[in-house]
Design a protein around this motif. Structure first.
Motif, mmCIF file in Angstrom:
data_model
loop_
_atom_site.group_PDB
_atom_site.id
_atom_site.type_symbol
_atom_site.label_atom_id
_atom_site.label_comp_id
_atom_site.label_asym_id
_atom_site.label_seq_id
_atom_site.Cartn_x
_atom_site.Cartn_y
_atom_site.Cartn_z
ATOM 1 N N CYS A 1 0.834 -1.203 0.000
ATOM 2 C CA CYS A 1 0.000 0.000 0.000
ATOM 3 C C CYS A 1 0.866 1.249 0.000
ATOM 4 O O CYS A 1 0.578 2.229 -0.686
ATOM 5 C CB CYS A 1 -0.915 0.018 1.214
ATOM 6 N N LYS A 2 1.958 1.191 0.778
ATOM 7 C CA LYS A 2 2.832 2.367 0.846
ATOM 8 C C LYS A 2 3.550 2.580 -0.476
ATOM 9 O O LYS A 2 3.778 3.721 -0.894
ATOM 10 C CB LYS A 2 3.839 2.200 1.980
ATOM 11 N N ASP A 3 3.893 1.469 -1.139
ATOM 12 C CA ASP A 3 4.534 1.591 -2.457
ATOM 13 C C ASP A 3 3.562 2.206 -3.469
ATOM 14 O O ASP A 3 3.936 3.068 -4.255
ATOM 15 C CB ASP A 3 5.006 0.226 -2.953
ATOM 16 N N VAL A 4 2.300 1.726 -3.409
ATOM 17 C CA VAL A 4 1.284 2.290 -4.303
ATOM 18 C C VAL A 4 1.125 3.777 -4.026
ATOM 19 O O VAL A 4 1.060 4.603 -4.941
ATOM 20 C CB VAL A 4 -0.074 1.567 -4.117
ATOM 21 N N PHE A 5 1.110 4.125 -2.732
ATOM 22 C CA PHE A 5 0.964 5.523 -2.347
ATOM 23 C C PHE A 5 2.079 6.388 -2.945
ATOM 24 O O PHE A 5 1.831 7.477 -3.451
ATOM 25 C CB PHE A 5 0.956 5.653 -0.821
ATOM 26 N N ALA A 6 3.304 5.868 -2.897
ATOM 27 C CA ALA A 6 4.429 6.648 -3.427
ATOM 28 C C ALA A 6 4.215 6.967 -4.900
ATOM 29 O O ALA A 6 4.476 8.093 -5.348
ATOM 30 C CB ALA A 6 5.726 5.873 -3.229
ATOM 31 N N VAL A 7 3.695 5.979 -5.644
ATOM 32 C CA VAL A 7 3.460 6.193 -7.074
ATOM 33 C C VAL A 7 2.331 7.200 -7.278
ATOM 34 O O VAL A 7 2.456 8.151 -8.067
ATOM 35 C CB VAL A 7 3.107 4.853 -7.762
ATOM 36 N N LEU A 8 1.213 7.011 -6.541
ATOM 37 C CA LEU A 8 0.063 7.903 -6.706
ATOM 38 C C LEU A 8 0.430 9.334 -6.325
ATOM 39 O O LEU A 8 0.057 10.290 -7.014
ATOM 40 C CB LEU A 8 -1.116 7.436 -5.845
#
Lengths: 291, 246
Positions: B221-228
Motif C-alpha cells: 500500500c505504501k509503495d502504491v501511495f508513493a506512485v500515486l
C-alpha cells in the motif's frame, strides 16, 4: 463525408514547471506549530495541521488555507452567477448554480415584470410559473449565504433576469477571473456573461433600451441572423479551448482568443491541435502585454 | 491449476516479478471534462476508470439526505469486455453490489463528509480489464478522482492484495495467482497515518502467517501511495503553472 483523424500524441510537458512554493497532497503535515488558524482545505489531527486537499498552501497572517485546482463553486456575496431553474416551490425557485447545494431565488428578490415595486401578493405566487419555469436560465447576484452553505440569489437589477436566446458553456469556476464587471459587450457583436460559478452565457448583443422597457423578463424570440450565430459559435469554441488549456477567462483573454481564431473556420476550432494553437497564441499575447 | 507453478525455483513468479514486487502502475488524472473529478489507472493488466460527481444536491431519493454530512454513493461496474469471457454484467448483481458497498464504506471513512451537509457525492468506478486486484484498482482510481474533484479527504486511501502461496507471501497477486485457490488478503489503508480502512480475506490462513502477509500488504500500500503521490504532485504543479502563467 470528410473525417478528421488525429493520431495519439504524447502530451508535451510544459517546460519544467518551477515547483510552486508549497505544494501539499491530502494527509500532508503543513505545520506542527499550534499558533496557526485552520482554514479551508486543512484539518487538525493530534496537534498537527494537515492538508485535506491537493493544492497550494496560502498563508494570510496566521490563517492557513489550501487552494485546490478545481472544486465546485463556493459562492461569495456579490458574485454574478448564471444558473438554471430546477424547481418552482413555495415563494421561491431553486436554481442549479454548480454549487454543492442548489441556490434559492426568493419571489421577493426578483423584479416583477414592468418594474413594479410592491409587496408580493398571493396572485404573484400563482403567477410564478409565468416568470420562470424549470429549465429556464437566469443571471443573478449572490445576496446571502445560508449557514449550510446554500446560496440566496437576487435579480433586483435590470442587468439580471431571465436569459433568452444564446448559448451556455460550462467551465471550471476557478478559471473565471474575479473582475469588477462580468457582463461584457464584446466588439465582435456578442455579449458574454462570465458567471463566477463557471457557467458562461454567450448571446447576441441587445441594446439596453429594449431591456429597460421589458423589465428583464420578456423574451425576444426574433430569429438571430446567421452571422451572429457564427460569432457566438466561434466564441464558444474559443472559451472552451481557453478552458481546456487552463487559461483564466476574462474579457481580454476571450477577446484575444477570438482574434487569434479569426484565421480558422469555426468548426476547425474543435480540433485539438488548432484549439491548442489558439490558446497558445492568446497566452503569448497576454504575457507580452503584462510583462 | 494443478501443474502450474506459481513461483519458479529461482523465485520468480509467472509474470516475472519477485514475490514482493508490485505490477507497473500507470495513472492519469482529469480524463473527463464533464465530471468534477476523474482518473484512470493501470496496475499491470488491470485497468480501472473512476469518475466523481459532487458534492451536489440530492436529486433522487430525498429520504437519503443527511442533515449533518454528505451521502457517499458508489457504483461499481465491470465492462462486458473486461474478462476473458465476454458477458453482459448487470450493475445490480450480488458481486458488484458487494463491491459498491465496500467502496462506499472505504470512502465514507476518509472523505470529510461533515463539511457538506445535505449533499451527495457520487463515485462511479468501472473495470475495463480485469486481471486480479479489482478492488485495489478501483480504490486507487477513486482516490485519484476524489483528489481531482477537490473534495477534502483526511488522507489517501491505497489498496493492495497479498497472497500466501507455496509457503511464501506474494504481493499484488494477478488473476492466475488469485485463481490458484490460495488464501489472499485485500487491504485498504491510509498510508500516512497507517490506519487500515478495509481488510478482507477470502479463505483460511494460519494465524502464524497472518502477520507476514499483512506486513507485506501494508508495504505494498505504501509503495502504491508513493506512485500515486508522485502523479498527483506532477498533475497539480503542471496545472498550477499553467494557471498562474496567464
Amino acid at each position: 463525408m470528410a473525417v478528421h483523424i488525429t493520431l495519439p500524441e504524447s502530451r508535451k510537458k510544459s517546460a519544467a514547471p518551477d515547483a510552486p512554493k508549497h505544494l501539499v497532497t491530502p494527509g500532508d503535515v503543513i505545520t506542527t506549530d499550534t499558533g496557526y488558524m485552520r482554514g479551508h482545505g486543512t484539518y487538525m489531527d493530534d496537534d498537527k495541521l494537515k492538508a485535506s486537499l491537493a493544492g497550494v498552501v496560502e498563508r494570510v497572517n496566521k490563517l492557513i488555507c489550501v487552494q485546490p485546482l478545481k472544486t465546485r463553486y463556493n459562492g461569495e456575496i456579490g458574485d454574478v452567477v448564471v444558473g438554471r431553474v430546477t424547481e418552482v416551490g413555495q415563494r421561491r425557485w431553486r436554481v442549479d448554480v454548480n454549487s454543492r447545494l442548489d441556490a434559492v431565488l426568493m419571489l421577493s428578490a426578483v423584479n416583477l415584470p414592468g418594474g413594479e415595486l410592491r409587496r408580493r401578493s398571493a396572485e404573484d405566487e400563482l403567477m410564478m410559473r409565468e416568470y420562470l419555469v424549470e429549465g429556464d436560465l437566469i443571471s443573478a447576484e449572490v445576496q446571502a449565504i445560508f449557514h449550510d452553505g446554500a446560496l440566496s440569489l437576487h435579480t433586483r437589477s435590470l442587468k439580471y433576469g431571465k436569459l433568452a436566446q444564446g448559448l451556455m458553456v460550462q467551465v471550471s469556476p476557478s478559471l473565471v477571473k474575479r473582475r469588477k464587471t462580468h457582463f461584457h459587450n464584446l466588439p465582435c457583436g456578442a455579449s458574454v456573461i462570465l458567471g463566477n460559478n463557471g457557467y458562461v452565457w454567450i448571446c447576441p448583443t441587445v441594446d439596453d433600451e429594449k431591456v429597460e422597457s421589458s423589465g428583464g423578463y420578456e423574451q425576444d424570440l426574433e430569429p438571430v441572423p446567421s452571422t451572429d450565430r457564427e460569432v457566438i459559435a466561434r466564441l464558444r469554441n474559443c472559451i472552451l479551448s481557453l478552458a481546456t488549456h487552463k487559461l483564466m477567462l476574462y474579457d481580454t483573454s476571450v477577446l484575444y482568443a477570438y482574434e487569434a481564431s479569426r484565421q480558422y473556420q469555426v468548426k476547425d476550432l474543435l480540433q485539438p491541435d488548432i484549439a491548442e494553437k489558439v490558446a497558445d497564441d492568446t497566452r503569448q499575447r497576454l504575457q507580452m502585454e503584462s510583462g | 491449476m494443478a501443474g502450474l507453478e506459481i513461483i519458479s525455483d529461482q523465485g520468480y513468479r509467472i509474470d516475472g516479478r519477485r514475490s514482493s514486487e508490485l505490477r507497473k502502475v500507470c495513472a492519469r488524472m482529469g480524463v473527463f471534462t464533464q465530471a468534477d473529478g476523474s482518473a484512470y489507472i493501470e496496475q499491470g493488466n488491470t485497468k480501472a476508470l473512476a469518475t466523481v460527481y459532487g458534492p451536489h444536491e440530492v436529486r433522487k431519493g430525498r429520504g437519503k439526505i443527511q442533515h449533518d454530512r454528505a451521502v457517499v454513493n458508489c457504483q461499481f461496474s465491470m465492462a462486458t469486455f473486461s474478462t476473458g469471457e465476454r458477458k453482459s454484467r448487470p450493475k445490480g448483481d450480488r458481486r458488484s453490489q458487494e463491491m459498491s458497498m465496500h467502496l462506499r464504506q472505504t470512502f465514507e471513512a476518509v472523505i470529510v463528509t461533515e463539511l457538506f451537509p445535505r449533499s451527495q457525492i457520487d463515485i462511479y468506478v468501472q473495470i475495463l480489464q480485469a486481471d486480479g486486484g479489482n478492488y485495489c484498482a478501483c480504490v486507487n482510481a477513486a482516490t485519484l478522482a476524489v483528489i481531482d474533484a477537490g473534495i477534502p479527504m483526511k488522507d489517501y486511501v491505497c489498496a493492495c492484495t497479498a497472497g500466501f502461496i507455496q509457503d511464501s507471501p506474494l504481493l499484488d497477486i494477478s488473476y492466475v495467482e488469485e485463481s490458484a485457490g490460495a488464501p489472499f488478503l485485500t487491504v485498504a489503508m491510509m498510508p500516512k497515518s497507517e490506519q487500515i480502512v478495509l481488510l478482507e480475506m477470502n479463505s483460511r490462513l494460519h494465524a502464524d502467517n497472518m502477520e507476514k502477509v499483512l506486513d507485506l500488504a501494508t508495504q505494498g500500500c505504501k509503495d502504491v501511495f508513493a506512485v500515486l503521490d508522485r502523479h498527483v504532485r506532477d498533475h497539480v504543479s503542471e496545472s498550477h503553472a499553467l494557471m498562474t502563467a496567464s
